[in-house]
Enzyme design. Structure first.
Site, PDB file in Angstrom:
ATOM      1  N   ALA A  99      40.818  50.590  41.841  1.00  0.00           N
ATOM      2  CA  ALA A  99      40.139  49.354  41.463  1.00  0.00           C
ATOM      3  C   ALA A  99      41.141  48.240  41.662  1.00  0.00           C
ATOM      4  O   ALA A  99      41.751  47.761  40.734  1.00  0.00           O
ATOM      5  CB  ALA A  99      39.689  49.425  40.017  1.00  0.00           C
ATOM      6  N   SER A 100      41.340  47.840  42.937  1.00  0.00           N
ATOM      7  CA  SER A 100      42.449  46.945  43.238  1.00  0.00           C
ATOM      8  C   SER A 100      42.235  45.554  42.679  1.00  0.00           C
ATOM      9  O   SER A 100      43.066  44.705  42.797  1.00  0.00           O
ATOM     10  CB  SER A 100      42.670  46.867  44.740  1.00  0.00           C
ATOM     11  OG  SER A 100      41.456  46.547  45.370  1.00  0.00           O
ATOM     12  N   CYS A 101      41.088  45.331  42.100  1.00  0.00           N
ATOM     13  CA  CYS A 101      40.846  43.960  41.709  1.00  0.00           C
ATOM     14  C   CYS A 101      39.641  43.855  40.809  1.00  0.00           C
ATOM     15  O   CYS A 101      38.924  44.813  40.614  1.00  0.00           O
ATOM     16  CB  CYS A 101      40.553  43.161  42.922  1.00  0.00           C
ATOM     17  SG  CYS A 101      39.340  44.044  43.824  1.00  0.00           S
ATOM     18  N   ILE A 102      39.458  42.628  40.310  1.00  0.00           N
ATOM     19  CA  ILE A 102      38.404  42.410  39.330  1.00  0.00           C
ATOM     20  C   ILE A 102      37.489  41.286  39.805  1.00  0.00           C
ATOM     21  O   ILE A 102      37.949  40.242  40.154  1.00  0.00           O
ATOM     22  CB  ILE A 102      38.983  42.010  37.954  1.00  0.00           C
ATOM     23  CG1 ILE A 102      39.954  43.080  37.456  1.00  0.00           C
ATOM     24  CG2 ILE A 102      37.874  41.940  36.933  1.00  0.00           C
ATOM     25  CD1 ILE A 102      41.298  43.080  37.936  1.00  0.00           C
TER      26      ILE A 102
ATOM     27  N   THR B 198      33.739  43.449  43.860  1.00  0.00           N
ATOM     28  CA  THR B 198      34.296  44.700  43.383  1.00  0.00           C
ATOM     29  C   THR B 198      33.326  45.532  42.576  1.00  0.00           C
ATOM     30  O   THR B 198      33.485  46.727  42.459  1.00  0.00           O
ATOM     31  CB  THR B 198      35.501  44.401  42.493  1.00  0.00           C
ATOM     32  OG1 THR B 198      35.076  43.430  41.529  1.00  0.00           O
ATOM     33  CG2 THR B 198      36.625  43.844  43.305  1.00  0.00           C
TER      34      THR B 198
END
Ligand SMILES: Cc1cc2nc3c(=O)[nH]c(=O)nc-3n(C[C@H](O)[C@H](O)[C@H](O)COP(=O)(O)OP(=O)(O)OC[C@H]3O[C@@H](n4cnc5c(N)ncnc54)[C@H](O)[C@@H]3O)c2cc1C
Lengths: 102, 416
Positions: A99-102, B198
């Site tokens: 989850a490299s990012c939000i 994401t």
């Protein structure tokens, strides 16, 4: 959902990432690699083992960190796992998609 | 007299100065806030500047207007923090000794991290819109651009306001439509992620909007270099995407002061406990806003929710009481989709953005994850709310710092 691979049943999410690392073993890794049109060399295995260890130590994975890890540089990481290396490599390694990012 | 020092008088630091000034008073406490700038910029406004929607004066005010009179505003560049000695050293040689430190030095762009990005085309055909100068130069370029390939690009995550580049693409579509030249512009959205966003539900909605607006999407693109000569960006796999104008969001990093102080991770973000906002390495150091490494969005709305919880935790800390583990990563963002409409998303560490109503369950008036004019009015009103309520630490009625799940359409109790 369940999936049968290399004669074993594993659990995966909608994107095909394994949801229980305990179900993973080397033959499953090889079969997952084959699904991604890759055959695993010793270099692949070094990178996969590194990713699994980082994940076990709860280190968030990113292309930047891997590039600076000393295990593999980004260029080679792309050669080993073309197109989307982090996604492909974590999938084969049986660990969650970062989850490299939000 | 005890001393509480706040580093940075941006969104987060200013909110903390306002909150704490009501609680930590002289003669027991002195509060200081340090910033090297004299201007406070409303950064969300940078998105609108290139399209002539806002003027520079809409987004710039002076820092001291928002700092309470009982707080000492120190204008200085911070050279280094020595957390072992509870000291802050300024570039001009002065020193502040603290009992409690709040780090709110934010994040900034680092185009030098990517080969060729800050090259000969920088601010000529390669632009950022995450700085005032970048947004202004881009505005001037777009004003008389005749069309061609517009590439909107994210270098790597995390970035401040992760939806801003998407909004940029949507607003560009509207802007060129209004100028009757949309057919002369090809818009491509390039991202290191596999999809538009994401979180799965929001990604589906946003990808649908991209398609509707004829914006191409190129995913899984990890940039290696900007090729200034041939005007293209190239990724590590050798994929090349040509541009006439590149609007990029460079790597974001915490301020260099964090690196000089040895307090950060590889991107200069301070390791922080995600529920209490206490720094992991020093008990009397707290971190909020873009400067921390917590897995929440780097957004002003997040800083606002953090500030309410951190205020309580600092008051507990100075009384020697245990900290509350309350922050849940709550974020609430409007996403401009062009044509006078916007989406609204509300999410936290464990719940992805879904459809529903906000802030009143079942009533709204704002719709979650659906385009509406009301949401767009909300986005524009956000500027007023920012200057008049957020910075002053005023509680926004009906919106709690932790997320509410009522009125929202979850498939199941999920964790993302
Ligand atoms: C284009 C864009 C669009 C955005 N849109 C939205 C949006 O729609 N909604 C939303 O909620 N958020 C949005 N954001 C994000 C929001 O602006 C930030 O999350 C917020 O400003 C963070 O506040 P902060 O206090 O952590 O950092 P900042 O506000 O950046 O403040 C940091 C301060 O520290 C000072 N400082 C740093 N280092 C030093 C030093 N060494 N010495 C002295 N002073 C120093 C700086 O001068 C600065 O004043 C957007 C951001 C951008 C760039």
């Amino acid at each position: 959902m369940e999936k049968v691979i290399a004669g074993k049943t594993i659990h995966v999410n909608e994107e095909g990432f394994m949801t229980d690392f305990k179900e993973w073993d080397n033959t499953i890794g090889e079969a997952l690699a084959a699904e991604n049109e890759l055959s695993l060399s010793p270099r692949h295995w070094e990178v996969l083992t590194y990713l699994q260890n980082e994940w076990k130590n709860e280190v968030p994975l990113s292309i930047r960190k891997i590039g600076k890890s000393g295990v593999v540089d980004i260029k080679e990481f792309y050669q080993l796992f073309p197109k989307a290396p982090l996604k492909t490599a974590t999938k084969i390694a049986g660990i969650p998609k970062p989850a490299s990012c939000i | 007299m005890k001393h509480l020092v706040i580093l940075g008088a941006g969104t987060a630091g200013t909110m903390m100065a306002n909150h704490l000034s009501h609680h930590l008073k002289r003669p027991e406490w002195r509060i200081s806030i340090i910033d090297e700038r004299t201007e406070h910029h409303y950064q969300p406004g940078y998105l609108f500047l290139p399209f002539d929607i806002y003027e520079p004066e809409d987004i710039i005010k002076s820092i001291d207007e928002f700092i309470p009179k009982t707080v000492d505003l120190i204008q200085a560049s911070i050279d280094r923090v020595v957390p072992e000695e509870n000291k802050v050293l300024m570039a001009d040689g002065s020193v502040e000794v603290y009992d409690v430190l709040i780090v709110a030095t934010g994040a900034k762009i680092a185009p030098e991290e990517t080969e060729g990005m800050k090259g000969s085309e920088w601010h000529k055909s390669v632009f950022d819109f995450y700085t005032f100068e970048g947004a202004l130069n881009l505005r001037n370029k777009l004003r008389d651009w005749k069309g061609g390939k517009l590439v909107v690009h994210i270098t790597e995550m995390p970035i401040k306001c992760p939806v801003a580049p998407l909004e940029f693409a949507f607003l560009a579509d509207s802007y060129f439509k209004n100028k009757h030249m949309r057919d002369k512009v090809e818009i491509t959205y390039v991202t290191p992620l596999s999809g538009a966003f994401t979180k799965p539900k929001a990604t589906a909605t946003l990808e649908h909007l991209l398609e509707e607006k004829h914006i191409n999407i190129e995913g899984d693109f990890a940039i290696e270099q900007v090729d200034n000569e041939n005007k293209q960006i190239i990724d590590y796999g050798g994929r090349a995407i040509p541009f006439d104008i590149l609007v990029t969001v460079p790597t974001n990093k915490g301020d260099a002061v964090i690196e000089r102080s040895g307090m950060g991770d590889d991107l200069n973000y301070v390791p922080t406990h995600k529920a209490t906002l206490q720094s992991k390495n020093h008990k009397n150091v707290f971190v909020l806003g873009d400067a921390s490494n917590i897995p929440a969005s780097k957004a002003g709305s997040v800083a606002h929710f953090e500030a309410e919880i951190l205020t309580e935790n600092i008051l507990r800390y100075v009384k020697g009481e245990p900290l509350k583990e309350e922050f849940d990563g709550h974020a609430n963002c409007f996403i401009e989709t062009g044509g006078g409409k916007a989406l609204l998303i509300d999410f936290n560490y464990t719940h992805e953005p879904v459809e529903g109503t906000f802030p009143f369950p079942g009533v709204g008036p704002l719709r979650l994850l659906k385009e509406s004019r009301m949401n767009h009015m909300g986005k524009l009103a956000f500027r007023w709310v920012y200057w008049h309520m957020l910075l002053k630490g005023t509680h926004i009625p009906f919106v709690s710092p932790t997320m509410s799940t009522s009125g929202k359409k979850y498939d199941k109790a999920e964790t993302v």
